[in-house]
Design a protein around this motif. Structure first.
Motif, PDB file in Angstrom:
ATOM      1  N   ASN A 133     -15.254  40.922  15.155  1.00  0.00           N
ATOM      2  CA  ASN A 133     -14.755  40.712  16.513  1.00  0.00           C
ATOM      3  C   ASN A 133     -15.870  40.828  17.547  1.00  0.00           C
ATOM      4  OD1 ASN A 133     -12.136  40.329  15.625  1.00  0.00           O
ATOM      5  ND2 ASN A 133     -11.582  42.484  15.849  1.00  0.00           N
ATOM      6  N   SER A 184     -10.598  29.822  20.226  1.00  0.00           N
ATOM      7  CA  SER A 184     -11.662  30.811  20.081  1.00  0.00           C
ATOM      8  C   SER A 184     -12.435  30.618  18.780  1.00  0.00           C
ATOM      9  CB  SER A 184     -11.093  32.229  20.155  1.00  0.00           C
ATOM     10  OG  SER A 184     -10.123  32.432  19.143  1.00  0.00           O
ATOM     11  N   SER A 209     -16.456  29.700  18.504  1.00  0.00           N
ATOM     12  CA  SER A 209     -17.366  30.532  17.720  1.00  0.00           C
ATOM     13  C   SER A 209     -18.161  29.703  16.721  1.00  0.00           C
ATOM     14  CB  SER A 209     -16.561  31.613  16.987  1.00  0.00           C
ATOM     15  OG  SER A 209     -17.400  32.439  16.216  1.00  0.00           O
ATOM     16  N   THR A 223     -18.195  37.770  17.296  1.00  0.00           N
ATOM     17  CA  THR A 223     -17.463  36.609  17.807  1.00  0.00           C
ATOM     18  C   THR A 223     -17.525  36.576  19.324  1.00  0.00           C
ATOM     19  OG1 THR A 223     -15.963  36.562  15.905  1.00  0.00           O
ATOM     20  CG2 THR A 223     -15.221  35.454  17.909  1.00  0.00           C
ATOM     21  N   ASP A 232      -7.165  33.519  10.177  1.00  0.00           N
ATOM     22  CA  ASP A 232      -6.200  33.129  11.213  1.00  0.00           C
ATOM     23  C   ASP A 232      -5.249  32.074  10.656  1.00  0.00           C
ATOM     24  OD1 ASP A 232      -4.815  32.294  13.488  1.00  0.00           O
ATOM     25  OD2 ASP A 232      -6.526  32.702  14.782  1.00  0.00           O
ATOM     26  N   ALA A 256     -13.124  34.514  10.604  1.00  0.00           N
ATOM     27  CA  ALA A 256     -12.039  34.394  11.597  1.00  0.00           C
ATOM     28  C   ALA A 256     -11.144  33.194  11.293  1.00  0.00           C
ATOM     29  CB  ALA A 256     -12.641  34.271  12.996  1.00  0.00           C
ATOM     30  N   THR A 272     -13.600  37.714  25.646  1.00  0.00           N
ATOM     31  CA  THR A 272     -14.820  38.320  25.108  1.00  0.00           C
ATOM     32  C   THR A 272     -15.008  39.729  25.663  1.00  0.00           C
ATOM     33  OG1 THR A 272     -15.913  36.182  24.850  1.00  0.00           O
ATOM     34  CG2 THR A 272     -17.332  38.111  25.062  1.00  0.00           C
ATOM     35  N   THR A 292     -15.044  48.178  18.170  1.00  0.00           N
ATOM     36  CA  THR A 292     -14.426  47.049  17.482  1.00  0.00           C
ATOM     37  C   THR A 292     -15.166  46.771  16.186  1.00  0.00           C
ATOM     38  OG1 THR A 292     -13.719  44.736  17.768  1.00  0.00           O
ATOM     39  CG2 THR A 292     -15.877  45.332  18.654  1.00  0.00           C
ATOM     40  N   ALA A 331     -12.805  42.164  24.022  1.00  0.00           N
ATOM     41  CA  ALA A 331     -13.164  42.527  22.647  1.00  0.00           C
ATOM     42  C   ALA A 331     -14.188  43.647  22.576  1.00  0.00           C
ATOM     43  CB  ALA A 331     -13.697  41.296  21.914  1.00  0.00           C
TER      44      ALA A 331
END
Length: 432
Positions: free
Chosen positions: A207, A351, A355, A210, A420, A416, A54, A203, A57
């Motif tokens: 992101n 992750s 989230s 998250t 992913d 996300a 975190t 960012t 990010a």
């Protein structure tokens, strides 16, 4: 808060455990420090492992502000939960609290919500168990097999019916996670695998938010607080347990995430134990083994107990060790951990699962709903004095935080998970 005098609430407005002087199974046995250890073991587990990523990010400065700030807010929301339980001492879970607020519909909604939350939270522990086993064994076998082993181990550890028995496991969990994080901090400081760090990092919104949900996940223990209070010898000691939890976790989260990110850099992993070298990584995961299992067991135990109390509240079975009571507990435990395993296999990226849990549930249980509790207790007396006005605005602020995190968090976690494609559901592949 308004005065703390007990008031009659729903039809089932009585202590779910009643007088336990002559009963076989006694639940109200926790000292305040045992409750504090349970709260630490339940909350300070996987959350701390997601925080260094975190920080990577969004940068070390904003991440530190968020970790400390959200921790202070979570301390206040935990205090409001204690006030609500003192006002309505028959409350055993968020389902009971939902009935106080909205009657039977409120009970059903909160009951389903807290059960799903615990299923997802324990699913994240089973997922981490497979990551740990793949790391230690160098992917010795199919990841699904490791998941089943984790499920069976969690099932066995969940068989004790009282929190006091589980609290002794919690002490092991407490020592385990602290030692594992310490080894990781020392390991990355010596090996220095990273290439510098960013004080502030630009960012994307996905992101960045998250990262916020990962911090909120680290403070998502509130869903179990009613259950812990209900099994304390003296519920009035709950603020001591809360301060023990929040003081420890805010300091650990801030120091551990900053140190690990400082030396691991932008390539820091989530969970963070994988950021050290191959040997230390295995050592850290081996030492974290108890907390990966036990913290999940504590969450699962609270969830199973909520269902058990719901089924047998007001009957003698709740205090018996006979075949019916024991069989019901074992059946509920097996069903719960089976469903948890399915969730762990369905969302195999740590992750992303963290989230989603934060957006759907921690946003409400740790922030939004305590604000609603505070506003409910003070209804009609929001602006009677300066102190009352400040408290009312603080409670309203909790609700705003809950709504914001839920709405934005659901969107970014959905994006996300959709984007992913690195892991597939129900796969034998190495997820370490």
């Amino acid at each position: 808060m308004a005065d703390m005098e007990s008031k009659q609430g729903p039809a089932e407005s009585h202590d779910p455990f009643g007088d336990e002087e002559t009963t076989e199974v006694q639940y109200k046995t926790l000292q305040w420090w045992q409750s504090g250890i349970l709260m630490i073991a339940e909350t300070v587990s996987l959350g701390v492992l997601s925080l260094p990523a975190t920080v990577a990010a969004i940068g070390i400065a904003p991440a530190t502000v968020l970790i400390v700030g959200l921790g202070i807010i979570a301390t206040y929301s935990g205090y409001v939960i204690g006030c609500f339980r003192q006002r309505y001492p028959f409350i055993h879970s968020f389902a009971d609290a939902g009935e106080v607020l909205l009657g039977t519909p409120g009970r059903l909604v909160f009951e389903v919500g807290q059960l799903i939350f615990f299923l997802f939270a324990t699913g994240s522990h089973l997922l981490t168990f497979t990551v740990m086993m793949n790391t230690i064994t160098d992917h010795g076998t199919c990841s699904i097999v490791f998941g089943v082993v984790g499920m069976l181990l969690s099932f066995i550890c969940s068989l004790p019916r009282t929190m006091k028995n589980v609290s002794w496991l919690a002490i092991t969990s407490f020592v385990s996670i602290f030692t594992a994080v310490l080894i990781t901090m020392i390991g990355v400081a010596v090996e220095r695998p990273g290439q510098g760090f960013d004080v502030v990092r630009h960012t994307s919104f996905v992101n960045g938010f998250t990262a916020v949900t990962n911090i909120i996940f680290a403070y998502c223990g509130h869903a179990a607080f009613f259950g812990f209070i209900a099994e304390m010898k003296d519920p009035r000691d709950y603020p001591k347990s809360l301060c023990m939890l929040q003081g420890f976790e805010i300091i650990l989260y801030t120091v551990a995430s900053a140190v690990i990110y400082r030396y691991a850099g932008q390539d820091v992993t989530s969970p963070a134990l994988g950021s050290t070298g191959p040997l230390l990584r295995k050592v850290a995961y081996g030492i974290a083994f108890p907390t990966i299992v036990i913290a999940g067991v504590i969450n699962g135990h609270v969830a199973i107990k909520n269902v058990f109390v719901r089924l047998f509240r007001g009957t003698e079975l709740i205090h018996e060790r006979g075949l019916r009571a024991t069989g019901a507990w074992v059946a509920l435990t097996l069903a719960f951990w089976t469903l948890s395993w399915v969730i762990a296999e369905a969302i195999p990226v740590f992750s992303n699962l963290v989230s989603l849990i934060s957006a759907l549930f921690a946003s409400w249980f740790s922030y939004g709903l305590p604000g609603v509790f505070g506003l409910y207790m003070d209804f009609g007396n929001y602006f009677g004095s300066t102190r009352r006005t400040v408290i009312s605005l603080a409670n309203l602020g909790l609700v705003v935080v809950g709504v914001t995190v839920c709405a934005c968090g659901l969107w970014v976690s959905g994006v996300a998970i959709h984007n992913d494609s690195s892991k597939t559901s129900f796969s034998c592949a190495n997820n370490a």
